[in-house]
Design a protein around this motif. Sequence first.
Motif, PDB file in Angstrom:
ATOM      1  N   ASP A   1     -69.234   5.191  45.716  1.00 11.68           N
ATOM      2  CA  ASP A   1     -69.316   4.910  47.154  1.00 11.68           C
ATOM      3  C   ASP A   1     -68.177   5.594  47.909  1.00 11.68           C
ATOM      4  O   ASP A   1     -68.361   6.062  49.038  1.00 11.68           O
ATOM      5  CB  ASP A   1     -69.268   3.407  47.398  1.00 11.68           C
ATOM      6  N   CYS A   2     -67.000   5.642  47.286  1.00 14.56           N
ATOM      7  CA  CYS A   2     -65.868   6.344  47.902  1.00 14.56           C
ATOM      8  C   CYS A   2     -66.146   7.837  48.009  1.00 14.56           C
ATOM      9  O   CYS A   2     -65.767   8.488  48.991  1.00 14.56           O
ATOM     10  CB  CYS A   2     -64.602   6.120  47.075  1.00 14.56           C
ATOM     11  N   VAL A   3     -66.814   8.383  46.998  1.00 17.37           N
ATOM     12  CA  VAL A   3     -67.172   9.800  47.016  1.00 17.37           C
ATOM     13  C   VAL A   3     -68.089  10.094  48.202  1.00 17.37           C
ATOM     14  O   VAL A   3     -67.829  10.999  49.004  1.00 17.37           O
ATOM     15  CB  VAL A   3     -67.858  10.206  45.692  1.00 17.37           C
ATOM     16  N   GLY A   4     -69.172   9.328  48.334  1.00 16.24           N
ATOM     17  CA  GLY A   4     -70.125   9.557  49.415  1.00 16.24           C
ATOM     18  C   GLY A   4     -69.506   9.369  50.786  1.00 16.24           C
ATOM     19  O   GLY A   4     -69.805  10.122  51.725  1.00 16.24           O
ATOM     20  N   THR A   5     -68.641   8.360  50.916  1.00 19.02           N
ATOM     21  CA  THR A   5     -67.994   8.100  52.208  1.00 19.02           C
ATOM     22  C   THR A   5     -67.017   9.214  52.548  1.00 19.02           C
ATOM     23  O   THR A   5     -66.937   9.659  53.703  1.00 19.02           O
ATOM     24  CB  THR A   5     -67.273   6.741  52.166  1.00 19.02           C
ATOM     25  N   SER A   6     -66.272   9.695  51.566  1.00 21.84           N
ATOM     26  CA  SER A   6     -65.316  10.786  51.792  1.00 21.84           C
ATOM     27  C   SER A   6     -66.035  12.054  52.239  1.00 21.84           C
ATOM     28  O   SER A   6     -65.571  12.773  53.136  1.00 21.84           O
ATOM     29  CB  SER A   6     -64.520  11.065  50.509  1.00 21.84           C
ATOM     30  N   ILE A   7     -67.155  12.346  51.609  1.00 20.11           N
ATOM     31  CA  ILE A   7     -67.929  13.532  51.978  1.00 20.11           C
ATOM     32  C   ILE A   7     -68.413  13.428  53.418  1.00 20.11           C
ATOM     33  O   ILE A   7     -68.360  14.405  54.187  1.00 20.11           O
ATOM     34  CB  ILE A   7     -69.110  13.706  51.005  1.00 20.11           C
ATOM     35  N   ARG A   8     -68.865  12.238  53.825  1.00 16.63           N
ATOM     36  CA  ARG A   8     -69.341  12.052  55.193  1.00 16.63           C
ATOM     37  C   ARG A   8     -68.196  12.112  56.200  1.00 16.63           C
ATOM     38  O   ARG A   8     -68.422  12.408  57.375  1.00 16.63           O
ATOM     39  CB  ARG A   8     -70.089  10.721  55.303  1.00 16.63           C
ATOM     40  N   GLN A   9     -66.993  11.825  55.751  1.00 12.52           N
ATOM     41  CA  GLN A   9     -65.830  11.938  56.634  1.00 12.52           C
ATOM     42  C   GLN A   9     -65.267  13.354  56.658  1.00 12.52           C
ATOM     43  O   GLN A   9     -64.231  13.594  57.255  1.00 12.52           O
ATOM     44  CB  GLN A   9     -64.751  10.950  56.202  1.00 12.52           C
TER      45      GLN A   9
END
Length: 472
Positions: free
Chosen positions: A297-305
Amino acid sequence: MGNPKAFMTIMRKEAGYRPVDERVYDFSEVEQTLNIEDRKLQASRCMDCGIPFCHWACPLNNKMPEWQDLAYKGKWFDAYKILSTTNDFPEFTGRICPAPCEKSCVLKLHEEPVTIRENEAAVAEQAFLQGFIKPVMPSVRTGKKVAVIGSGPAGLACANRLNHKGHSVTVFEKDEAIGGLLRFGIPDFKLHKQVIDRRLDLMQAEGVAFRTSVNVGIDISAKDLLKEYDAVCIAIGSGVPRNLNVPGRELKGVYFALEFLQMQNRIIAGETIAESAMISAKGKNVLVIGGGDTGSDCVGTSIRQKASSVTQIEILPKPPANKNPDTPWPLYPMVLKTSSSHEEGCVRRWNLDTVKFIGEDGKVTGAEIEEVEWAKDAEGRMTMTRTGKKEVIKAELVLLSMGFVNPVYEGLLQELGVELTQRKNVAIDNAYHTSVDKVFAVGDAAMGASLVVRAIASGRDAAIDIDRFLRK
């Protein structure tokens, strides 16, 4: 079983994800949905096995063959009625459950299990869409009052069941909104918060009371709750993140995963975050330590940021890709899991231990890691040795995602007089009954950090114990 040959003539078909170059620009749910006819065909693939291992593997004991046959026949309300007897929130688990049922499906032997999780979500959505799900008030109120402390999946399931049994239930939540891990821990691209709100509106209409921004033990005395209510249910989760006590941990830029995820969820909900308190991956090299779902989830959120790069490391060895002889069917397979977030662009590495964090001017600039090796000792236990091979991974943002330990409110538990086990979870004397007469515990607070589906099952089963206690 309406179509006894469907499992031979119809192949497994997943809805799949939205295109990567589209979904990384928003936080909408990444998973797509099949049209109704395709969904019926997928439900028809269920073989109605003599021994349904899917049922055996499901923590909720969902009756997959029964409701999937009804879904195949387009009887969505009947399918939902059967599904909801075991699962209070199929619209949640149909989106975020790792589907142990599918891993134990007989068709998994040929890597073609029934799409049970997606079928479950479809049943719930069709029931809502067609207006079958409406508030149902208890026919009789018992006059008994129950306080549920915590509004995650376990607390909500327990409250929902107790309310249906006629007890008056109040749910206390320390945060500003109801949902616990569902609302603040899981990104919107996996579980949109409108899905939660829809269910909460239903529960409120049926009589469940919600009180937010109330920290029991601080804002309200826990002992006063014991005086006012006939039973108290502890559903506080196991929300203390496991720390990494290495040199440099105090550097700015090293955070727990939930600090990062909760902030993003609050931003999406419209909350304004002060710039000085903002945790952002934008333009940064991000290092995620921990290979589980929260790390993903941190990976996906970081990519979106709009992170510059994302690397995820894990201290354990890389699991096999498809089958693992150590976890044969029908057990849950410990194999390599590639999430939608991983597909969006992430470097993944294994057998790496973090030695220390490196920084300049009080800010993290990287992490020194060391390669490790794993082997079984004479007793079959996995043991770790260090190879001495070290390197530095560049990172301006480090997110610690290594699981959770003891309950959040040890002070609350002490005030209630509830004992803790050595694992720092709530001691259960009899089923979900704690060492205190009127106090019960459910979910992660009772059994340690686990799956949402297990938390729902725990809340459901605890409601049976509480109801029995209240009716004595």
